[in-house]
Every structure is written in structure tokens, then in C-alpha cells.
Design a protein around this motif. Structure first.
Motif, PDB file in Angstrom:
ATOM      1  N   ARG A  38       0.757  -1.223  -0.005  1.00  0.00           N
ATOM      2  CA  ARG A  38      -0.198   0.078  -0.031  1.00  0.00           C
ATOM      3  C   ARG A  38       0.952   1.307  -0.049  1.00  0.00           C
ATOM      4  O   ARG A  38       1.790   1.408   0.780  1.00  0.00           O
ATOM      5  N   GLN A  40       0.540   5.661  -0.768  1.00  0.00           N
ATOM      6  CA  GLN A  40      -0.156   6.896   0.221  1.00  0.00           C
ATOM      7  C   GLN A  40      -1.752   6.695  -0.520  1.00  0.00           C
ATOM      8  O   GLN A  40      -2.668   7.374   0.275  1.00  0.00           O
ATOM      9  N   GLY A  41      -2.109   6.422  -1.700  1.00  0.00           N
ATOM     10  CA  GLY A  41      -3.237   6.649  -2.457  1.00  0.00           C
ATOM     11  C   GLY A  41      -3.720   5.592  -3.360  1.00  0.00           C
ATOM     12  O   GLY A  41      -4.846   5.460  -3.680  1.00  0.00           O
ATOM     13  N   GLN A  42      -2.333   4.488  -3.797  1.00  0.00           N
ATOM     14  CA  GLN A  42      -2.500   3.405  -4.343  1.00  0.00           C
ATOM     15  C   GLN A  42      -2.213   2.182  -3.696  1.00  0.00           C
ATOM     16  O   GLN A  42      -1.285   2.121  -2.937  1.00  0.00           O
ATOM     17  N   SER A  43      -2.601   1.123  -4.175  1.00  0.00           N
ATOM     18  CA  SER A  43      -2.293  -0.233  -3.566  1.00  0.00           C
ATOM     19  C   SER A  43      -1.913  -1.269  -4.909  1.00  0.00           C
ATOM     20  O   SER A  43      -2.550  -1.029  -5.659  1.00  0.00           O
ATOM     21  N   VAL A  66      -9.317  -0.384   2.813  1.00  0.00           N
ATOM     22  CA  VAL A  66      -8.664  -0.007   1.396  1.00  0.00           C
ATOM     23  C   VAL A  66      -9.779  -0.233   0.538  1.00  0.00           C
ATOM     24  O   VAL A  66     -10.367  -1.167   0.136  1.00  0.00           O
ATOM     25  N   PRO A  67     -10.054   0.847  -0.074  1.00  0.00           N
ATOM     26  CA  PRO A  67     -11.235   0.843  -1.117  1.00  0.00           C
ATOM     27  C   PRO A  67     -10.898   0.064  -2.242  1.00  0.00           C
ATOM     28  O   PRO A  67      -9.493   0.149  -2.765  1.00  0.00           O
ATOM     29  N   GLU A  69     -11.194   0.906  -5.397  1.00  0.00           N
ATOM     30  CA  GLU A  69     -10.634   1.585  -6.516  1.00  0.00           C
ATOM     31  C   GLU A  69      -9.379   1.869  -6.252  1.00  0.00           C
ATOM     32  O   GLU A  69      -8.501   2.480  -7.054  1.00  0.00           O
ATOM     33  N   GLU A  70      -8.872   1.905  -5.013  1.00  0.00           N
ATOM     34  CA  GLU A  70      -7.361   2.012  -4.685  1.00  0.00           C
ATOM     35  C   GLU A  70      -6.411   0.969  -5.299  1.00  0.00           C
ATOM     36  O   GLU A  70      -5.123   1.423  -5.464  1.00  0.00           O
ATOM     37  N   ARG A  72      -4.499  -0.728  -7.701  1.00  0.00           N
ATOM     38  CA  ARG A  72      -4.072  -0.383  -9.039  1.00  0.00           C
ATOM     39  C   ARG A  72      -3.427  -1.655  -9.995  1.00  0.00           C
ATOM     40  O   ARG A  72      -3.949  -1.713 -10.996  1.00  0.00           O
ATOM     41  N   ASP A 163       2.212   4.999  -6.031  1.00  0.00           N
ATOM     42  CA  ASP A 163       2.696   6.083  -5.214  1.00  0.00           C
ATOM     43  C   ASP A 163       4.120   6.190  -4.925  1.00  0.00           C
ATOM     44  O   ASP A 163       5.075   6.268  -5.675  1.00  0.00           O
TER      45      ASP A 163
END
Length: 313
Positions: A38, A40-43, A66-67, A69-70, A72, A163
Motif C-alpha cells: 500500500r 499513500q493513495g494506491q495499492s 482499503v477501497p 478502487e485504490e 492499481r 505512489d
């Protein structure tokens, strides 16, 4: 969520998820690992598991906040059923993610006979795991599904970035054509899949050099040379601190012993099928018995063949 990092030594993965480093979590089931990396804004997810473990992985992502849509990328490390059949349900749920694999893995998984064989193995292994799990941990095995139209092909030497986190993709020689290992130099985390050995109850428990004995041993030495702080395996336990290289060294020793047993057996006049049966008798119990016995006998025949090929070089 307050960080609760795993302690040093052997990390038994019965209670999941477990945080292994500031940016890596172990998900999945005890038997089948999936790792969340993970930023900062993508995983990204490294490993996909079985089709029936995908709902559990999705629930674990939700537990960690973890949403969907996060996510990637979803990395399929190699073309074996227990590391491939989870891709379809995961990709269906993670609509914005790209499926990542090598070209060699894609060629094998594109074969209709592969899809059917993997489906049958998925059914067997899922049923065994379901007997050991709570009912919500698994669901009915889906019908075999093909690969998505869009696949991101990545080869050893390339990287994936989410990220601020860089995952280096390393070659995984000796186990299967086109396998991948993940290396996060920033955290010192090595995601070894099945190219760092098979562990049972904290100990090396089965040799996995199905393509090349020498290649697998060289790969283990290369991974040890990275001096990883954390080792995530494809199954069962993880390791942290000095126990990482201790485990890798014990795996090298196990492979050396099994290879020599095969060579000595042939030199003593024993036939290859008997030697494969000996390997089955030594290892087909406990955590290795989640796989179909016929599949494991085929694997044992490969081990015998690869040891004899190595001696001919």
C-alpha cells in the motif's frame, strides 16, 4: 488503524491480516498468501490465490480500510493453480486494477487444457481448505474463467510503482517458467512466492525445483544475498529479522539433501518411479496434503528428472 507490526522471527499466519512492514500486509488464508502493498493513495496485490479465497481477500481489504478502487495492480506470480485461479473473481471485484504477469505465464494460462486442469485442482484444494476453515472463508468454486482481454506484461528487471512505493520484479528461476519474486528495497521486504521454498510449521518442508535444481539453488542464494528484513512466502508462515536468511539457508540444505538422495538412489539401481514414490511418502501429509495426490506425484517425478538432468551437465 494503529500499526501492529509483526515481531521478529517466525510469523505464524493463522490470524490475518498481519502487517509485516509499514507498507506490506499478509492477507489470504494460512495456506495461501496474498500480500497487500500500500502506497499513500494506491495499492497492489501480490499473489491471487484460489478462486474461493478471493472473497476473503476482499473482506480483508475492507477490514483494513482499503477501497476497491485504490488497488492499481494485481500480480499473478506464476502459472500454478493455487497461484492463478483467484485472478478472475479478484479482477471482477477490483474494476480499476490491471492484472500483471509475465509473457510465459500468459502463454500457459491461455491454454484451454490448463484452465480445465487448474479448475479441477482448485476444486480439490478449496474443499480441503474449507474443511479447516470457517464457512465464510470460502465459497463454491466458480466455473473456469479465462484471462481478461487486457493484461499488463511485466518481466524480471521491471518495476511497479504505487505512489511512493516501488516494487521490483525479480526472476524466479527453477520453480516454473516465467515466475516472479517481489522486492521492496525501501522496506527490505522480499515476497518470495514459491521461489523461496515451501514452509510447514516454520521449517522447509518440500523441494520445489520443478524446472531446474541448479537454477532454484542459485535463485535461493541470490535472494539470500539481498539480506531481506522480511520474507513473505507463498504459503503458511512468514519470517522477519535474522530468521529470514536462516530459513533460506535451511531450504538450500533441504534441496541439497533431496537431490543427493535421488542421485544416490539411481546409482544404487533404483528406478525413477520408486524414487518419486519415496518423495511422496516423505512429504505428502499435513500442509502439503491440501493438493491432489496425482498432482503431487507428477511434481515428484519432475524433481527426480531435474536432479538427474543436473548431474548430466
Amino acid at each position: 488503524m494503529t500499526p501492529n507490526f509483526a515481531s521478529y522471527g517466525r510469523i505464524a499466519c493463522q490470524q490475518l491480516p498481519i502487517q509485516l512492514s509499514p507498507c506490506v500486509w499478509r492477507l489470504g488464508t494460512y495456506h495461501l498468501a496474498v500480500f497487500l502493498v500500500r502506497g499513500q493513495g494506491q495499492s497492489l496485490l501480490f499473489e491471487v490465490g484460489l478462486s474461493t479465497t478471493a472473497p476473503l481477500v476482499l473482506a480483508q481489504l475492507a477490514e483494513l480500510g482499503v477501497p476497491k478502487e485504490e488497488v492499481r495492480y494485481v500480480v499473478l506470480t506464476h502459472a500454478h493453480s493455487d497461484h492463478a485461479t483467484g485472478q478472475a473473481p479478484l479482477m471482477a471485484a477490483l474494476g480499476r486494477a490491471e492484472l500483471v504477469m509475465t509473457q510465459a505465464s500468459r502463454r500457459h494460462l491461455d491454454k484451454p487444457e490448463t484452465a480445465q486442469a487448474f479448475h479441477e485442482e482448485d476444486i480439490f484444494t478449496s474443499a480441503v481448505i474449507a474443511d479447516q476453515a470457517s464457512p465464510e472463508d470460502t465459497q463454491r468454486v466458480a466455473e473456469p474463467e479465462g484471462l481478461p482481454e487486457s493484461i499488463l506484461i511485466k518481466e524480471p528487471g521491471e518495476s511497479l510503482v504505487v505512489d511512493n512505493v516501488n516494487l521490483e520484479l525479480l526472476g524466479a528461476h527453477g520453480h516454473v517458467p516465467g515466475g516472479l519474486v517481489g522486492w521492496l528495497p525501501g522496506d527490505g521486504v522480499l515476497l518470495g512466492s514459491d521461489s523461496a521454498g515451501f514452509c510447514s510449521l516454520g521449517e522447509p518442508a518440500y523441494p520445489l525445483y520443478f524446472v531446474s535444481y541448479g537454477g532454484y539453488q542459485a535463485n535461493l542464494a541470490k535472494l539470500s544475498g539481498l539480506n531481506p528484513e522480511v520474507l513473505g512466502l507463498g504459503h503458511q508462515d512468514c519470517f522477519k529479522g535474522p530468521s529470514v536468511n536462516e530459513y533460506l539457508e535451511r531450504t538450500i540444505e533441504l534441496l541439497t539433501r533431496e537431490h543427493q538422495r535421488i542421485v544416490d538412489g539411481v546409482n544404487a539401481g533404483r528406478n525413477e518411479e520408486d524414487l518419486a514414490q519415496d518423495i511422496f511418502n516423505r512429504y505428502y501429509h499435513d500442509e502439503l496434503a491440501i493438493y491432489p495426490p496425482d498432482t503431487m506425484m507428477d511434481c515428484n517425478r519432475l524433481l527426480v528428472r531435474r536432479s538427474l538432468e543436473h548431474e548430466e551437465v
